[in-house]
Design a protein around this motif. Structure first.
Motif, PDB file in Angstrom:
ATOM      1  N   ILE A  86       0.838  -1.199   0.000  1.00 19.31           N
ATOM      2  CA  ILE A  86       0.000   0.000   0.000  1.00 19.31           C
ATOM      3  C   ILE A  86       0.869   1.243   0.000  1.00 19.31           C
ATOM      4  O   ILE A  86       0.629   2.187  -0.765  1.00 19.31           O
ATOM      5  N   ASP A  87       1.894   1.262   0.816  1.00 26.73           N
ATOM      6  CA  ASP A  87       2.802   2.408   0.873  1.00 26.73           C
ATOM      7  C   ASP A  87       3.464   2.647  -0.481  1.00 26.73           C
ATOM      8  O   ASP A  87       3.551   3.781  -0.957  1.00 26.73           O
ATOM      9  N   ASP A  88       3.917   1.577  -1.119  1.00 27.94           N
ATOM     10  CA  ASP A  88       4.568   1.695  -2.430  1.00 27.94           C
ATOM     11  C   ASP A  88       3.601   2.179  -3.507  1.00 27.94           C
ATOM     12  O   ASP A  88       4.030   2.780  -4.499  1.00 27.94           O
ATOM     13  N   SER A  89       2.317   1.924  -3.337  1.00 27.76           N
ATOM     14  CA  SER A  89       1.311   2.304  -4.332  1.00 27.76           C
ATOM     15  C   SER A  89       0.798   3.729  -4.153  1.00 27.76           C
ATOM     16  O   SER A  89       0.207   4.295  -5.081  1.00 27.76           O
ATOM     17  N   LEU A  90       1.032   4.301  -2.993  1.00 24.99           N
ATOM     18  CA  LEU A  90       0.426   5.595  -2.669  1.00 24.99           C
ATOM     19  C   LEU A  90       0.914   6.729  -3.569  1.00 24.99           C
ATOM     20  O   LEU A  90       0.103   7.461  -4.154  1.00 24.99           O
ATOM     21  N   GLU A  91       2.208   6.897  -3.715  1.00 27.00           N
ATOM     22  CA  GLU A  91       2.719   8.017  -4.515  1.00 27.00           C
ATOM     23  C   GLU A  91       2.275   7.934  -5.975  1.00 27.00           C
ATOM     24  O   GLU A  91       1.774   8.925  -6.522  1.00 27.00           O
ATOM     25  N   PRO A  92       2.436   6.781  -6.639  1.00 25.71           N
ATOM     26  CA  PRO A  92       1.951   6.720  -8.030  1.00 25.71           C
ATOM     27  C   PRO A  92       0.441   6.970  -8.142  1.00 25.71           C
ATOM     28  O   PRO A  92      -0.019   7.576  -9.109  1.00 25.71           O
ATOM     29  N   LEU A  93      -0.309   6.517  -7.159  1.00 26.41           N
ATOM     30  CA  LEU A  93      -1.750   6.753  -7.169  1.00 26.41           C
ATOM     31  C   LEU A  93      -2.044   8.240  -7.112  1.00 26.41           C
ATOM     32  O   LEU A  93      -2.830   8.768  -7.898  1.00 26.41           O
ATOM     33  N   LEU A  94      -1.396   8.936  -6.191  1.00 26.90           N
ATOM     34  CA  LEU A  94      -1.633  10.373  -6.051  1.00 26.90           C
ATOM     35  C   LEU A  94      -1.122  11.153  -7.247  1.00 26.90           C
ATOM     36  O   LEU A  94      -1.678  12.200  -7.594  1.00 26.90           O
ATOM     37  N   ASP A  95      -0.098  10.657  -7.909  1.00 26.08           N
ATOM     38  CA  ASP A  95       0.403  11.311  -9.121  1.00 26.08           C
ATOM     39  C   ASP A  95      -0.653  11.301 -10.222  1.00 26.08           C
ATOM     40  O   ASP A  95      -0.655  12.181 -11.083  1.00 26.08           O
TER      41      ASP A  95
END
Length: 56
Positions: A13-22
């Motif tokens: 989940i942590d690894d997915s957060l930044e690309p998701l918000l981008d």
């Protein structure tokens, strides 16, 4: 299938957060819904599907 270790789930989940918000702009609805499913998973450990309503 055995349950994924909690640490692996949190890291994923942590690894997915930044690309998701981008990708937020232009896809706000889907990003917010994905964030909500992430929070549910972090709080309960349950994997929440997009197409299955939560049990009550």
């Amino acid at each position: 299938m055995p349950a994924a270790p909690v640490a692996d789930l949190r890291r994923s989940i942590d690894d997915s957060l930044e690309p998701l918000l981008d990708g937020l702009v232009g896809d706000e609805r889907n990003v917010v819904l994905t964030l909500a499913r992430m929070v549910v998973t972090l709080e309960t450990g349950a994997i929440v599907s997009k197409d299955v309503p939560p049990e009550r």
